[in-house]
Design an enzyme around this catalytic site. Structure first.
Site, mmCIF file in Angstrom:
data_model
loop_
_atom_site.group_PDB
_atom_site.id
_atom_site.type_symbol
_atom_site.label_atom_id
_atom_site.label_comp_id
_atom_site.label_asym_id
_atom_site.label_seq_id
_atom_site.Cartn_x
_atom_site.Cartn_y
_atom_site.Cartn_z
ATOM 1 N N SER A 1 -19.198 25.049 23.253
ATOM 2 C CA SER A 1 -19.014 24.009 22.899
ATOM 3 C C SER A 1 -17.136 23.638 22.515
ATOM 4 O O SER A 1 -16.785 24.726 22.247
ATOM 5 C CB SER A 1 -19.785 23.529 21.963
ATOM 6 O OG SER A 1 -18.973 22.108 21.222
ATOM 7 N N TYR B 1 -21.661 25.230 12.545
ATOM 8 C CA TYR B 1 -22.101 25.378 14.420
ATOM 9 C C TYR B 1 -20.924 25.499 15.839
ATOM 10 O O TYR B 1 -21.450 26.117 15.880
ATOM 11 C CB TYR B 1 -21.953 23.376 15.256
ATOM 12 C CG TYR B 1 -22.153 22.678 16.201
ATOM 13 C CD1 TYR B 1 -23.338 23.019 16.796
ATOM 14 C CD2 TYR B 1 -20.983 22.728 16.900
ATOM 15 C CE1 TYR B 1 -23.619 22.536 18.074
ATOM 16 C CE2 TYR B 1 -21.472 21.953 18.661
ATOM 17 C CZ TYR B 1 -22.675 22.411 19.046
ATOM 18 O OH TYR B 1 -23.363 21.582 20.034
#
Length: 266
Positions: free
Chosen positions: A161, A174
């Site tokens: 990401s 995350y």
């Protein structure tokens, strides 16, 4: 039946590494988390490229069946397979199903992931453990299974990401799981190089999916869009196009790379 771009390039002799590529008439891809959003777009795109596709889902069967139906309606081949990639047996179950249905696996797309945002001081143990189990553990076990069972000349495409580069508050756990995925990607690319298996990761920026849009106000979305040089959110098809390239014949010399597909945000 869909004509595979890979097959056209491969059997026409334009691929200089034909000697190590599988000579099966049809290549097969596993796409984790493929019932919705980016995963569904990837599954459909790879099917349109001529691959048979294993559409993985973890809970809700109907969206996965809808993806399979759309692929078949367009002349492709696909099956839906339930498996929790956060569980120890998830990756092996997907490879078992793919081998039984299509004879082997050539492409693994580790797309499935979850995101629970919270500042580090307030993260609950359960949220931490589940994100680590799915985002890192699931990707690791998928890579390990692929390293053992992927056909020579195959492709492993992980998902990171762009938040790994942003380092924004509330994204700590995350982002940490995705940074670990990037490290594994670099290392496995070197380990599998002798077998002509490439290993790369795609790191999307904000993409207009159900997961991303949930809980965001209109004002917040305007701010996010305003920060992007393209002045829009990414679309699932934008990411599927990158995966298509990495899964195809023209990416054979691309390995160990992290592609930040975010419209130039970073």
């Amino acid at each position: 039946m869909i004509v595979s771009a890979w097959r056209q390039a491969y059997f026409s002799g334009t691929n200089p590494r034909r000697d190590v590529m599988t000579e099966t008439l049809e290549r097969t891809a596993i796409v984790t988390g493929a019932s919705k959003g980016i995963g569904a777009a990837i599954a459909k795109r790879l099917a349109s490229d001529g691959l048979a596709v294993v559409v993985n889902y973890s809970r809700d069967e109907q969206p996965a069946l809808d993806v399979v139906a759309a692929i078949k309606a367009d002349g492709g081949r696909a099956i839906a397979v339930k498996a929790d990639i956060g569980a120890a047996s998830g990756a092996a179950a997907l490879f078992d199903a793919a081998e039984q249905a299509f004879g082997g696996v050539d492409v693994l797309v580790n797309n499935a992931g979850i995101m629970a945002l919270a500042q580090i001081a307030t993260v609950e143990d359960a949220d931490f453990e589940r994100q680590v189990a799915v985002n890192l553990g699931g990707t690791f076990r998928g890579m390990r299974e692929a390293a053992r069972r992927l056909r020579d000349g195959g492709r492993i495409i992980n998902f990171s990401s762009s938040v790994v580069g942003f380092y924004q508050p509330a994204y700590g756990v995350y982002a940490a799981t995705k940074a670990a995925v990037e490290a594994l990607t670099h290392i496995l690319a070197k380990e599998l190089g002798p077998r002509e298996i490439t290993v790369n990761a795609v790191a999307p920026g904000p993409v207009e999916t159900e997961l991303f849009m949930a809980g965001k106000s209109e004002e917040m979305l305007k701010t996010i869009i305003g920060l992007n040089p393209r002045k829009r959110l990414g679309q699932p098809g934008d990411i599927a196009s990158v995966v298509s390239f990495l899964a195809g014949p023209d990416s054979g010399w691309v390995s160990g790379q992290i592609i930040r597909a975010n419209g130039g945000a970073i």
